[in-house]
Structures are given as C-alpha cells and as structure tokens.
Design a protein around this motif. Structure first.
Motif, short mmCIF file in Angstrom:
data_model
loop_
_atom_site.label_atom_id
_atom_site.label_comp_id
_atom_site.label_asym_id
_atom_site.label_seq_id
_atom_site.Cartn_x
_atom_site.Cartn_y
_atom_site.Cartn_z
N ILE A 26 2.84 7.81 -4.94
CA ILE A 26 2.65 9.26 -4.84
C ILE A 26 2.11 9.59 -3.45
O ILE A 26 1.07 9.07 -3.04
CB ILE A 26 1.68 9.76 -5.92
CG1 ILE A 26 2.27 9.47 -7.29
CG2 ILE A 26 1.39 11.25 -5.74
CD1 ILE A 26 1.30 9.69 -8.43
N VAL A 27 2.84 10.45 -2.72
CA VAL A 27 2.44 10.89 -1.38
C VAL A 27 1.58 12.13 -1.52
O VAL A 27 1.95 13.09 -2.20
CB VAL A 27 3.68 11.18 -0.51
CG1 VAL A 27 3.28 11.74 0.84
CG2 VAL A 27 4.52 9.92 -0.36
N HIS A 28 0.41 12.09 -0.87
CA HIS A 28 -0.49 13.25 -0.89
C HIS A 28 -1.24 13.27 0.43
O HIS A 28 -1.81 12.27 0.85
CB HIS A 28 -1.46 13.17 -2.08
CG HIS A 28 -2.09 11.82 -2.26
ND1 HIS A 28 -3.32 11.50 -1.75
CD2 HIS A 28 -1.62 10.71 -2.88
CE1 HIS A 28 -3.60 10.24 -2.05
NE2 HIS A 28 -2.59 9.74 -2.74
N GLY A 29 -1.17 14.43 1.11
CA GLY A 29 -1.80 14.54 2.42
C GLY A 29 -1.24 13.50 3.37
O GLY A 29 -0.03 13.42 3.58
N HIS A 30 -2.13 12.67 3.91
CA HIS A 30 -1.73 11.59 4.83
C HIS A 30 -1.97 10.23 4.19
O HIS A 30 -2.47 9.30 4.85
CB HIS A 30 -2.47 11.73 6.16
CG HIS A 30 -1.98 12.89 6.96
ND1 HIS A 30 -2.54 14.13 6.87
CD2 HIS A 30 -0.95 12.99 7.82
CE1 HIS A 30 -1.88 14.96 7.66
NE2 HIS A 30 -0.90 14.28 8.26
N VAL A 61 -0.76 7.47 0.57
CA VAL A 61 0.10 7.16 -0.56
C VAL A 61 -0.72 6.38 -1.58
O VAL A 61 -1.56 5.56 -1.22
CB VAL A 61 1.35 6.34 -0.14
CG1 VAL A 61 0.99 5.01 0.48
CG2 VAL A 61 2.31 6.16 -1.31
N THR A 62 -0.49 6.68 -2.86
CA THR A 62 -1.14 5.95 -3.94
C THR A 62 -0.15 4.96 -4.52
O THR A 62 0.97 5.33 -4.90
CB THR A 62 -1.61 6.92 -5.04
OG1 THR A 62 -2.57 7.82 -4.47
CG2 THR A 62 -2.24 6.17 -6.20
N ASN A 90 -3.08 2.27 -8.47
CA ASN A 90 -3.72 3.45 -7.87
C ASN A 90 -4.52 3.20 -6.61
O ASN A 90 -5.38 3.99 -6.27
CB ASN A 90 -4.58 4.18 -8.91
CG ASN A 90 -3.75 4.72 -10.04
OD1 ASN A 90 -2.64 5.21 -9.82
ND2 ASN A 90 -4.24 4.60 -11.25
N VAL A 105 -5.10 3.59 -2.79
CA VAL A 105 -4.67 4.65 -1.87
C VAL A 105 -4.72 4.12 -0.44
O VAL A 105 -5.75 3.59 -0.02
CB VAL A 105 -5.56 5.90 -2.02
CG1 VAL A 105 -5.15 6.97 -1.03
CG2 VAL A 105 -5.50 6.43 -3.46
N ARG A 152 6.94 15.15 0.83
CA ARG A 152 5.94 14.45 0.01
C ARG A 152 6.60 13.32 -0.80
O ARG A 152 6.27 13.09 -1.94
CB ARG A 152 5.18 15.42 -0.89
CG ARG A 152 4.26 16.36 -0.09
CD ARG A 152 3.63 17.43 -0.94
NE ARG A 152 4.57 18.31 -1.62
CZ ARG A 152 5.27 19.29 -1.05
NH1 ARG A 152 5.14 19.54 0.21
NH2 ARG A 152 6.09 20.03 -1.76
N THR A 173 5.55 13.69 4.93
CA THR A 173 4.51 14.57 4.40
C THR A 173 5.09 15.96 4.14
O THR A 173 6.22 16.25 4.54
CB THR A 173 3.33 14.71 5.38
OG1 THR A 173 3.77 15.43 6.54
CG2 THR A 173 2.76 13.35 5.77
N GLY A 174 4.30 16.82 3.54
CA GLY A 174 4.71 18.20 3.31
C GLY A 174 4.91 18.97 4.60
O GLY A 174 5.63 19.96 4.64
#
Length: 112
Positions: free
Chosen positions: A56-60, A62-63, A68, A70, A16, A33-34
């Motif tokens: 910030i990496v989240h799921g598939h 990045v923010t 902010n 995405v 992540r 990714t995770g």
C-alpha cells in the motif's frame, strides 16, 4: 553522465500504486505517489520477503503486504519500531516516461 533506462509511461503506474519492473539489469518495484513522483526500491522486504510492489502506497512510503512493515521511499529505511532497509534507485519522469538510473541497477546486479 548518468545513463537512464526508459521503463515505460508514467500512466502505466496508477497514482498511489506500484509496478514490478524487470529490466535487463534487474527487477525493482517502481512507485508513483499521488503527486506523480516516482521512486524505485528493491521489491523484496527484508523481513519476510514480501513483494513491495503489491504493498500500500501512502505519502512517501509503502507498507509491505505481508507483515505491515513501512519503508520510506527516499531512504529505504523501515519506519516505526521495525528495523531494516531496502535499496533505493534513482528514478525520474521525463516527457511522461519513467526512467531508472542504469548505473545503480548495474551495481545492484553485480553485487547479487
């Protein structure tokens, strides 16, 4: 046949997380990714030029760290009410090493 550039071990990118990678053919942000999938995008947000590798990496996605926005890893498209796009580049993991598509990076550097 696709030529691939070895940019280093998968373990050099935290789960992540991301790294800015400078190759002989240009600079991109490489994300992990995770689930240990890797994606590569332009590092510069089209909105205000934010460094996506610092996002910030989240799921598939990045923010962007600045405002902010995405971005989807697979399409490069901004999500939600924001409109914009960043280029994506084929990336894969082989033998624990992260590889980027040299031809796509070459096309990017020639267009710049």
């Amino acid at each position: 046949m696709t030529d691939w550039i070895d940019i280093g071990p998968l373990d050099a990118i935290p789960p992540r997380g991301a790294r800015k990678v400078t190759t002989p053919l240009g600079c991109v942000a490489v994300f992990r990714t995770g689930a240990d999938e890797v994606y590569a995008l332009d590092n510069r947000c089209p909105h205000k030029g934010g460094p996506l590798a610092d996002g910030i990496v989240h799921g598939h996605a990045v923010t962007c760290p600045l405002h902010n926005w995405v971005f989807d890893f697979t399409t490069g498209e901004a999500q939600g009410a924001d409109t914009g796009r960043v280029a994506t580049y084929p990336a894969r993991v082989e033998g624990g090493r992260v590889l980027l598509d040299a031809a796509r990076l070459q096309a990017r550097s020639e267009a710049a």
